[in-house]
Design a protein around this motif. Sequence first.
Motif, PDB file in Angstrom:
ATOM      1  N   PHE A  57       1.262  -1.178   0.307  1.00 57.89           N
ATOM      2  CA  PHE A  57       0.223  -0.109  -0.388  1.00 57.89           C
ATOM      3  C   PHE A  57       0.781   1.009  -0.025  1.00 57.89           C
ATOM      4  CE2 PHE A  57      -2.615   3.125   2.387  1.00 57.89           C
ATOM      5  CZ  PHE A  57      -3.279   3.292   1.596  1.00 57.89           C
ATOM      6  N   VAL A  58       2.116   1.101   0.611  1.00 60.63           N
ATOM      7  CA  VAL A  58       2.452   2.537   0.741  1.00 60.63           C
ATOM      8  C   VAL A  58       3.782   2.979  -0.816  1.00 60.63           C
ATOM      9  CG1 VAL A  58       4.718   3.571   2.101  1.00 60.63           C
ATOM     10  CG2 VAL A  58       2.844   2.829   3.339  1.00 60.63           C
ATOM     11  N   VAL A  59       3.689   1.722  -1.205  1.00 60.65           N
ATOM     12  CA  VAL A  59       4.177   1.380  -2.276  1.00 60.65           C
ATOM     13  C   VAL A  59       3.656   2.200  -3.106  1.00 60.65           C
ATOM     14  CG1 VAL A  59       5.681   0.412  -4.094  1.00 60.65           C
ATOM     15  CG2 VAL A  59       6.313  -0.068  -2.130  1.00 60.65           C
ATOM     16  N   ILE A  60       2.692   1.307  -3.622  1.00 62.01           N
ATOM     17  CA  ILE A  60       1.704   2.220  -4.307  1.00 62.01           C
ATOM     18  C   ILE A  60       0.682   3.612  -4.303  1.00 62.01           C
ATOM     19  CG2 ILE A  60      -0.937   2.559  -4.808  1.00 62.01           C
ATOM     20  CD1 ILE A  60      -1.024  -0.428  -4.508  1.00 62.01           C
ATOM     21  N   LEU A  61       0.556   3.840  -3.057  1.00 64.40           N
ATOM     22  CA  LEU A  61       1.183   5.806  -2.651  1.00 64.40           C
ATOM     23  C   LEU A  61       2.157   6.874  -3.608  1.00 64.40           C
ATOM     24  CD1 LEU A  61      -0.801   5.222   1.027  1.00 64.40           C
ATOM     25  CD2 LEU A  61      -1.576   5.880  -1.314  1.00 64.40           C
ATOM     26  N   ALA A  62       3.012   5.701  -2.946  1.00 65.52           N
ATOM     27  CA  ALA A  62       4.443   7.053  -3.716  1.00 65.52           C
ATOM     28  C   ALA A  62       4.332   6.350  -4.883  1.00 65.52           C
ATOM     29  CB  ALA A  62       5.870   6.028  -3.045  1.00 65.52           C
ATOM     30  N   ALA A  89       2.338   9.302  -5.664  1.00 65.25           N
ATOM     31  CA  ALA A  89       2.211  10.533  -5.009  1.00 65.25           C
ATOM     32  C   ALA A  89       3.200  11.392  -6.139  1.00 65.25           C
ATOM     33  CB  ALA A  89       3.116  10.701  -3.967  1.00 65.25           C
ATOM     34  N   TYR A  90       4.791  10.343  -7.300  1.00 64.53           N
ATOM     35  CA  TYR A  90       5.347  10.877  -8.147  1.00 64.53           C
ATOM     36  C   TYR A  90       4.621  11.098  -9.274  1.00 64.53           C
ATOM     37  CZ  TYR A  90       9.207   9.562 -11.311  1.00 64.53           C
ATOM     38  OH  TYR A  90      10.229  10.189 -11.707  1.00 64.53           O
ATOM     39  N   THR A  91       3.413  10.331  -9.294  1.00 69.09           N
ATOM     40  CA  THR A  91       3.397  10.299 -10.726  1.00 69.09           C
ATOM     41  C   THR A  91       2.097  11.815 -11.095  1.00 69.09           C
ATOM     42  OG1 THR A  91       1.465   8.788 -10.892  1.00 69.09           O
ATOM     43  CG2 THR A  91       3.852   8.023 -11.858  1.00 69.09           C
ATOM     44  N   GLY A  92       1.358  12.469  -9.282  1.00 71.97           N
ATOM     45  CA  GLY A  92       0.208  12.538  -9.161  1.00 71.97           C
ATOM     46  C   GLY A  92       0.391  14.503 -10.336  1.00 71.97           C
ATOM     47  N   GLU A 140      -4.885   7.863 -20.924  1.00 74.94           N
ATOM     48  CA  GLU A 140      -4.468   7.585 -19.492  1.00 74.94           C
ATOM     49  C   GLU A 140      -3.530   7.073 -18.835  1.00 74.94           C
ATOM     50  OE1 GLU A 140      -8.077   7.164 -17.513  1.00 74.94           O
ATOM     51  OE2 GLU A 140      -8.893   8.967 -18.142  1.00 74.94           O
ATOM     52  N   SER A 141      -2.572   7.080 -17.392  1.00 74.17           N
ATOM     53  CA  SER A 141      -1.648   6.909 -16.690  1.00 74.17           C
ATOM     54  C   SER A 141      -2.603   4.813 -16.511  1.00 74.17           C
ATOM     55  CB  SER A 141      -0.926   6.838 -16.073  1.00 74.17           C
ATOM     56  OG  SER A 141      -1.365   7.615 -15.188  1.00 74.17           O
ATOM     57  N   MET A 142      -1.483   4.452 -16.703  1.00 80.39           N
ATOM     58  CA  MET A 142      -2.838   2.529 -16.110  1.00 80.39           C
ATOM     59  C   MET A 142      -2.824   3.162 -14.182  1.00 80.39           C
ATOM     60  SD  MET A 142      -0.536  -0.502 -17.703  1.00 80.39           S
ATOM     61  CE  MET A 142      -1.976  -1.496 -17.183  1.00 80.39           C
ATOM     62  N   LEU A 143      -2.364   3.739 -13.498  1.00 76.56           N
ATOM     63  CA  LEU A 143      -2.379   3.623 -12.212  1.00 76.56           C
ATOM     64  C   LEU A 143      -3.660   4.907 -12.220  1.00 76.56           C
ATOM     65  CD1 LEU A 143       0.508   4.864 -10.862  1.00 76.56           C
ATOM     66  CD2 LEU A 143      -0.216   3.239 -10.864  1.00 76.56           C
ATOM     67  N   SER A 144      -4.069   6.027 -13.347  1.00 76.06           N
ATOM     68  CA  SER A 144      -5.238   6.743 -12.861  1.00 76.06           C
ATOM     69  C   SER A 144      -6.477   6.288 -12.876  1.00 76.06           C
ATOM     70  CB  SER A 144      -4.862   8.476 -13.736  1.00 76.06           C
ATOM     71  OG  SER A 144      -5.220   7.813 -15.749  1.00 76.06           O
ATOM     72  N   GLN A 145      -6.511   4.931 -13.717  1.00 69.86           N
ATOM     73  CA  GLN A 145      -7.455   3.953 -14.695  1.00 69.86           C
ATOM     74  C   GLN A 145      -8.009   3.415 -13.163  1.00 69.86           C
ATOM     75  OE1 GLN A 145      -6.036   1.982 -17.652  1.00 69.86           O
ATOM     76  NE2 GLN A 145      -6.826   3.827 -19.577  1.00 69.86           N
TER      77      GLN A 145
END
Length: 120
Positions: free
Chosen positions: A15-20, A23-26, A115-120
């Motif tokens: 979970f922390v890695v996903i949040l990081a 935050a990096y691609t924010g 869109e990036s995969m993370l934003s989907q």
Amino acid sequence: MNKYLKPIGIYVLIFVVILAALAYTGPQILPQRNDAAQEEYVYSDLLKELDENNVASVEVSRRTEVGDYGTAEATLKDGSVIRVDVPSISVLQQVLDEKALTNDVKIDVGDLQRESMLSQ
């Protein structure tokens, strides 16, 4: 009790890695806009500037794979920039083709914004 905390620790680490990563691609997901320095423009403003021969270059980009809408960024001859939503890129392309023949307007049609995969 320790055997139950070990699997939870792995999930917390994931979970922390996903949040990081988010935050990096924010800034790419939600770009910051400086609304105080930029005036709001609409599609008719762009057409008016094209008619008055005030546009030096236009960059058009489609938003989605389906649909004919997108955004246009026009640089005026005085150096200011107009960004507008375009309801029909094909209609704007016809207008720009006519203006490019009569006026010195540079046209750039960009690729599809995905869109990036993370934003989907």
